[in-house]
Design an enzyme around this catalytic site. Structure first.
Site, mmCIF file in Angstrom:
data_model
loop_
_atom_site.group_PDB
_atom_site.id
_atom_site.type_symbol
_atom_site.label_atom_id
_atom_site.label_comp_id
_atom_site.label_asym_id
_atom_site.label_seq_id
_atom_site.Cartn_x
_atom_site.Cartn_y
_atom_site.Cartn_z
ATOM 1 N N ASP A 52 -53.606 -138.697 76.843
ATOM 2 C CA ASP A 52 -52.587 -139.167 75.932
ATOM 3 C C ASP A 52 -53.881 -140.749 75.834
ATOM 4 O O ASP A 52 -54.401 -141.580 74.846
ATOM 5 C CB ASP A 52 -52.469 -139.144 75.373
ATOM 6 C CG ASP A 52 -51.512 -137.979 74.669
ATOM 7 O OD1 ASP A 52 -51.862 -136.973 74.339
ATOM 8 O OD2 ASP A 52 -50.164 -137.864 74.006
ATOM 9 N N ASN A 102 -54.606 -135.104 70.463
ATOM 10 C CA ASN A 102 -52.314 -134.202 70.153
ATOM 11 C C ASN A 102 -52.089 -135.276 70.383
ATOM 12 O O ASN A 102 -50.890 -135.559 70.344
ATOM 13 C CB ASN A 102 -52.201 -133.042 71.074
ATOM 14 C CG ASN A 102 -51.109 -132.134 70.269
ATOM 15 O OD1 ASN A 102 -50.544 -132.908 69.057
ATOM 16 N ND2 ASN A 102 -50.506 -131.240 70.413
ATOM 17 N N ASP A 334 -37.381 -136.261 74.440
ATOM 18 C CA ASP A 334 -38.038 -135.661 75.382
ATOM 19 C C ASP A 334 -37.199 -134.775 76.749
ATOM 20 O O ASP A 334 -37.684 -133.728 76.850
ATOM 21 C CB ASP A 334 -39.312 -136.678 75.635
ATOM 22 C CG ASP A 334 -40.439 -136.991 74.061
ATOM 23 O OD1 ASP A 334 -40.048 -136.236 73.685
ATOM 24 O OD2 ASP A 334 -41.350 -137.783 74.369
ATOM 25 N N GLU A 362 -45.291 -131.729 69.574
ATOM 26 C CA GLU A 362 -46.775 -130.928 69.950
ATOM 27 C C GLU A 362 -46.395 -129.641 69.481
ATOM 28 O O GLU A 362 -47.703 -129.227 69.737
ATOM 29 C CB GLU A 362 -46.461 -131.508 71.780
ATOM 30 C CG GLU A 362 -47.426 -132.314 72.222
ATOM 31 C CD GLU A 362 -46.248 -133.536 72.729
ATOM 32 O OE1 GLU A 362 -44.885 -133.493 72.352
ATOM 33 O OE2 GLU A 362 -46.668 -134.244 73.577
ATOM 34 N N HIS A 408 -47.072 -129.965 77.231
ATOM 35 C CA HIS A 408 -47.138 -130.874 78.264
ATOM 36 C C HIS A 408 -45.847 -130.314 78.970
ATOM 37 O O HIS A 408 -45.555 -130.007 80.059
ATOM 38 C CB HIS A 408 -47.121 -132.050 78.830
ATOM 39 C CG HIS A 408 -46.752 -133.173 77.904
ATOM 40 N ND1 HIS A 408 -45.936 -134.251 78.269
ATOM 41 C CD2 HIS A 408 -46.710 -133.076 76.468
ATOM 42 C CE1 HIS A 408 -45.539 -134.928 77.594
ATOM 43 N NE2 HIS A 408 -46.316 -133.923 76.259
ATOM 44 N N ARG A 409 -45.046 -131.539 78.294
ATOM 45 C CA ARG A 409 -43.415 -130.876 78.498
ATOM 46 C C ARG A 409 -42.730 -129.324 78.980
ATOM 47 O O ARG A 409 -41.502 -128.847 79.626
ATOM 48 C CB ARG A 409 -42.106 -131.641 77.862
ATOM 49 C CG ARG A 409 -42.695 -132.861 77.379
ATOM 50 C CD ARG A 409 -40.931 -133.710 77.633
ATOM 51 N NE ARG A 409 -42.275 -135.358 76.938
ATOM 52 C CZ ARG A 409 -42.555 -135.868 78.344
ATOM 53 N NH1 ARG A 409 -42.094 -135.221 79.949
ATOM 54 N NH2 ARG A 409 -42.664 -136.911 78.095
ATOM 55 N N LYS A 436 -51.627 -133.529 79.884
ATOM 56 C CA LYS A 436 -51.283 -134.779 78.771
ATOM 57 C C LYS A 436 -50.505 -136.459 79.228
ATOM 58 O O LYS A 436 -50.470 -137.471 78.959
ATOM 59 C CB LYS A 436 -50.530 -134.198 78.229
ATOM 60 C CG LYS A 436 -50.483 -134.795 76.356
ATOM 61 C CD LYS A 436 -49.508 -134.389 75.602
ATOM 62 C CE LYS A 436 -49.672 -134.347 73.884
ATOM 63 N NZ LYS A 436 -49.637 -135.553 73.514
#
Ligand code: DC
Length: 680
Positions: A52, A102, A334, A362, A408-409, A436
């Site tokens: 990012d 993204n 998040d 995402e 990613h998470r 990311k």
């Protein structure tokens, strides 16, 4: 760049030690944009280096900012970066296309800033970015008088931005923006509107409830560092005072990512029983300006012991099983994903509420989490803005291949499922999506996670000289994300040291103990593709024919083999090992679930080595090479200690007529056959 298709996490048991977290994504991308808009040069320390931020940096370079990389400052974990900003103005007639991947933290603020800066721009991203809403921001900008077109579906990127008529901008009435879809719309306006606040106050009114307020707080704090003192009335009205101008603070530090901290806070809560000492996390603590730091409170509510300092945390497991929670997660959207996986280890169902924003991230994170938790065997209920996860008792976990949705998470929080009590492997698909925000996530996890040695998978590839083991092993290890042990290089290193010490090696009589000692104490280090002995790069030196021949001779000595035994075992580290040599399957790792014995005719092998040497400009004769290979084969197979021979359960692979890709695919397919059904 090659992306590994999956990473298998073997069952993990405990976690101890300390981790240093990378910089915050939200802070990094805000600081980059503010520095770019400012007058003057800003030196940024500990900026996150991730997908990012790379997207944002590429965009800023395209817009004419000057970027310089600087050496890391004292105590910093990353190199510094200096940006010379554009002082709120782009050259007249600027036209450009920007691809923003993204990265929502690049798309939203750049849309607002570019719409006001003036110029012709086209902004696009990956397909998922074109499904992430931006309509409320575009509406607010159009209402101001900024002409913006949708190039695909109305309400979503890609966008075309045209220059506004600056004199006609409707700045006198409040600008209305919705706050209940993504707080990034408000952040985008707050960071862009100072561009046009020369002669009047600018008011922004939030319509609907503002979600994710802590992210707005980060925006306001960073704006203040860059000279913009926004006045806030509750969370409904924001006023940018007349005469606001971005001014570089000169120097700024990016604190570590509090959302990234959530995985390690959870890790401590799950896997750091107090007797082993807490898991220490450096880079964020109770002085953090990031809202996700409040994840620590949620972890405490689930029973973790969390201590903190200004920029560190120490976490250990206290209540076990964890305590179930029912929590409004709007303030930690998040990090709350991490709670959904912790809930599997709780004493009852846990409910995470007020998380509708998960659906426009995402990926649709509510659907994604529910689907993947179910694969592990869990019972999950979900709705428009909540998820309820039931604990998964021992005996009911299933090995699963976790789809990560380029999110990613999802990848990071599901790694916590590897601590399941049933010893199930957790396969993370497309693991490099963590790039990311946290490119080294898995390495960091493995640096503090422990498991039983026998749970770390090992794959052995043995075979004679020049059979192509090295190349095959390198490729297989890369595809699996495993470590690689080139055991031959250890014999070569022992030979090199012996030669350098001037030992009389014509006959090896009586030299066993001395050579065994050299082997046991080899000061070797492998860094990427290079081999180091003490402080010296000996990658090429150990490939010399003389060293190879000596290695072959001394490898017949039991003391040398014994001396290297423990060193070879020390390569069995998380997440797994692919080992190549002569006796990996017979002596060193006899329990390995897959042993491959490579064969190829001496003629074929001599031919390969010949081509290899010639291509490097090293003179060689085919017939000499072949004679040499056959002599080495004879020595390796006839020695009494660990002679070269296939393990009884090894699979033979004659690669004389196979390409490297074919051999790699064959070995990986045998490896797959050995996995639980759910992973095949
Ligand atoms: O694979 P290589 O050519 O780099 O190995 C060098 C020598 O080391 C080889 O002649 C035999 C010996 N060797 C061994 O005896 N056992 C191993 N596991 C690896 C290598």
């Amino acid at each position: 760049m090659f992306r590994i298709p999956f990473l298998d996490l073997p069952p993990l048991r405990t976690a101890h030690g300390s981790v240093q977290l990378p910089g915050s994504k939200s802070i990094s991308n805000r600081v980059l944009l503010l520095a770019a808009l400012s007058e003057g040069r800003t030196v940024i320390h500990d900026l996150l280096d991730s997908d990012d931020t790379r997207v944002m940096l590429a965009a800023l370079r395209e817009l004419g900012c000057t970027l310089e990389t600087l050496p890391a400052a004292d105590g910093a974990i990353a190199p510094g970066l200096a940006i010379t900003g554009i002082a709120g103005r782009l050259p007249a007639g600027t036209r450009t296309q920007l691809f923003l991947g993204n990265a929502g933290t690049a798309m939203r603020p750049l849309t607002a800033a570019l719409a006001l800066l003036g110029g012709e721009f086209e902004l696009s991203g990956v397909p998922r970015m074109h499904e992430r809403p931006i309509g409320d921001l575009v509406d607010a900008l159009r209402q101001l008088g900024c002409p913006i077109d949708y190039l695909g579906n109305p309400g979503f990127p890609p966008l075309r931005i045209h220059p506004p008529d600056r004199a006609a901008l409707a700045l006198d009435q409040p600008i209305a923006v919705r706050g209940d879809v993504s707080s990034q719309f408000l952040t985008a306006l707050l960071m862009a509107l100072p561009l046009v606040a020369d002669d009047r106050d600018i008011r922004i009114d939030v319509v609907g409830d503002l979600i994710s307020k802590p992210y707005i707080d980060i925006t306001l704090k960073l704006l203040a560092r860059f000279g913009i003192a926004v006045q806030r009335e509750e969370w409904r009205r924001f006023v940018i005072p007349a005469g606001s101008r971005y001014r570089s603070p000169g120097e700024i530090h990016v604190e570590a990512d509090a959302s990234s901290a959530s995985y390690f806070i959870a890790l401590g809560a799950l896997a750091a029983p107090p007797e082993g000492g807490p898991l220490r996390i450096h880079g964020v603590g109770h002085d953090s300006i990031q809202g996700d730091i409040r994840f620590a409170e949620a972890a405490r509510a689930m029973g973790a012991q969390v201590d903190s300092g200004p920029n560190w945390l120490a976490v250990s497991r206290q209540a076990w099983p964890l305590k179930a929670i029912d929590l409004d997660c709007n303030h930690i959207p998040d990090a709350a994903m991490t709670l959904a996986v912790m809930a599997l280890y709780a004493d009852g169902p846990s409910t995470l509420r007020n998380i509708a924003s998960w659906r426009v991230k995402e990926t649709d994170r509510i659907d994604a989490m529910a689907a993947e938790l179910r694969k592990l065997g869990a019972t999950v209920e979900d709705g428009h803005d909540f998820i309820r996860v039931h604990p998964l008792p021992a005996g009911q976990w299933q090995a699963a291949a976790i789809h990560t949705y380029d999110d990613h998470r999802v990848a990071m929080c599901f790694s916590l499922a590897a601590f399941n009590p049933d010893g199930c492997t957790v396969r993370i698909l497309d693991p490099q999506c963590v790039g990311k925000t946290f490119p080294d996530y898995f390495e960091t996890l493995f640096s503090v996670a422990q498991t039983q040695q026998e749970d770390i998978p090992v794959l052995c590839i043995d075979g004679p000289t020049a059979s192509g083991k090295g190349t095959l092993t390198t490729h297989v290890a890369e595809r699996l994300g495993y470590h690689h042990l080139d055991s031959g290089s250890l014999y070569r290193l022992t030979a090199l040291m012996a030669l350098r010490q001037g030992l009389a090696l014509d006959t090896l009589d009586g030299l066993g103990p001395v050579l065994g000692d050299i082997a046991r104490r080899l000061p070797v280090q492998f860094k990427g593709d290079t081999v180091w002995l003490g402080g010296e790069d000996v990658t090429d030196a150990i490939r010399a024919e003389r060293v190879g021949n000596t290695a072959s001779r001394i490898s017949a000595l039991p003391e040398v083999r014994q001396g290297l035994y423990e060193l070879q075992h020390s390569f069995r580290r998380l997440p797994g090992l692919v080992a190549d040599g002569r006796d990996m399957g017979t002596v060193i790792f006899p329990q390995a679930p897959l042993k491959v014995f490579l064969t190829a005719s001496a003629a074929k092998r001599a031919d390969r080595r010949y081509k290899q040497l010639i291509s490097k400009g090293i003179p060689a004769t085919l017939s000499d090479l072949r004679a040499d290979l056959e002599a080495r084969d004879a020595r390796d197979t006839q020695r009494s200690t660990a002679p070269l021979k296939p393990a009884p359960d090894a699979i033979l692979l004659d690669n004389s007529e196979l390409t490297i890709e074919e051999s790699v695919d064959q070995v990986l397919s045998w490896w797959q056959d050995r996995q639980p059904a759910a992973l095949r």
